[in-house]
Design a protein around this motif. Structure first.
Motif, mmCIF file in Angstrom:
data_model
loop_
_atom_site.group_PDB
_atom_site.id
_atom_site.type_symbol
_atom_site.label_atom_id
_atom_site.label_comp_id
_atom_site.label_asym_id
_atom_site.label_seq_id
_atom_site.Cartn_x
_atom_site.Cartn_y
_atom_site.Cartn_z
ATOM 1 N N ALA A 179 -24.107 -10.478 -10.460
ATOM 2 C CA ALA A 179 -23.847 -9.587 -9.417
ATOM 3 C C ALA A 179 -23.753 -10.095 -8.565
ATOM 4 N N ARG B 185 -16.639 -6.097 -11.373
ATOM 5 C CA ARG B 185 -17.424 -7.753 -12.986
ATOM 6 C C ARG B 185 -16.314 -7.102 -13.679
ATOM 7 N N LEU C 187 -16.435 -14.960 -11.658
ATOM 8 C CA LEU C 187 -15.887 -14.177 -13.146
ATOM 9 C C LEU C 187 -14.891 -14.947 -13.257
ATOM 10 N N THR D 229 -22.993 -13.019 -16.076
ATOM 11 C CA THR D 229 -22.458 -11.953 -15.377
ATOM 12 C C THR D 229 -23.072 -11.502 -13.894
ATOM 13 N N ARG E 196 -13.073 -8.204 -14.036
ATOM 14 C CA ARG E 196 -13.208 -9.212 -14.674
ATOM 15 C C ARG E 196 -13.598 -9.591 -15.616
ATOM 16 N N VAL F 148 -21.628 -3.317 -17.515
ATOM 17 C CA VAL F 148 -20.791 -5.328 -18.045
ATOM 18 C C VAL F 148 -21.484 -5.356 -19.472
ATOM 19 N N GLU G 284 -19.772 -11.529 -8.279
ATOM 20 C CA GLU G 284 -19.096 -10.100 -8.458
ATOM 21 C C GLU G 284 -19.784 -9.288 -7.949
#
Length: 245
Positions: A79, A88, A53, A77, A91, A114, A82
């Motif tokens: 996990a 996360r 990411l 995205t 980022r 997120v 990150e």
């Protein structure tokens, strides 16, 4: 809509056809779009082939692919790229080049945060709801549900004999899904039965080396473009069969 999923978390051990560099991803995306894909999902990768990411990695991937195709491009995205939800989100907020959309796996810790960060940035959210997890129940309670771009209903049952039943069960769990469009897809040996079900139900789907390495014939796929061509045939044939009296 038929989305192409270019690579996923796969690596060099999965074969030379899996694109791992921005240039290879762009070439693969261009071939897939020429074959009929209308959307791209990609996992940006570091030079050593790990999902990332990092703003630098994401920007290089997006800019290189967008130089070759004009369809929407989305990223993961996950996990695994990150593990820390806080890191996360940080980022994502540091991205210098934004994707059109990004998938968020709703069963993962930090999914709400997120997704909220992506929405704040104006990035469409693909809500990833995996079978065999509590993702559907979590999504049903989410205040962000009505704001997502679409729902990715991902069938993790890889048996060709039971994947369709698992897909129907997942769709039942999702219910109305806040009225959001649903993209239904499977994995590995379960991918083709689930794609055909999506065609019969008139749902969006996806095809590509992330989800399957083999063609419906059992032969190894040489490219994402070859999988898109086969996927469109399977999808369209299933849809026509469903419409027959």
């Amino acid at each position: 809509m038929v989305q192409v999923c270019l690579n996923g978390p796969r690596g060099a051990a999965d074969g030379a056809s899996v694109p791992l560099t921005p240039e290879a991803m762009a070439e693969s995306a261009a071939g897939a779009v020429a074959a009929g894909a209308t959307d791209v999902h990609v996992h940006p990768k570091t030079p050593c082939g790990q999902d990332s990411l990092s703003p630098r990695v994401v920007a290089a991937t997006l800019e290189t692919i967008r130089a070759r195709v004009s369809v929407p491009v989305g990223v993961t995205t996950g996990a695994w790229a990150e593990p820390s939800p806080t890191a996360r989100v940080a980022r994502i907020r540091s991205w210098t080049s934004l994707p059109d959309h990004a998938s968020v796996n709703w069963h993962e810790p930090g999914a709400e945060e997120v997704a909220a960060a992506l929405i704040d940035l104006g990035v469409g959210v693909e809500a990833g709801i995996w079978s065999g997890t509590d993702g559907a129940a979590r999504f049903a309670r989410s205040p962000l549900g009505p704001q997502v771009l679409r729902v990715l209903a991902e069938v993790t049952d890889t048996s060709p004999d039971t994947a369709e039943d698992s897909a129907r069960g997942l769709l039942a769990e999702l219910g109305s899904a806040f009225g959001r469009p649903v993209l239904l897809h499977g994995e590995d040996d379960g991918a083709w039965p689930v794609l055909r079900l999506a065609g019969r139900l008139g749902l969006a789907t996806r095809v590509g080396l992330e989800d399957m390495l083999l063609l419906p014939t059992g032969e190894r796929a040489a490219s994402n473009a070859q999988l898109v061509t086969a996927g469109l045939i399977q999808y369209g044939t299933a849809g026509r069969d469903a419409s027959r009296p």
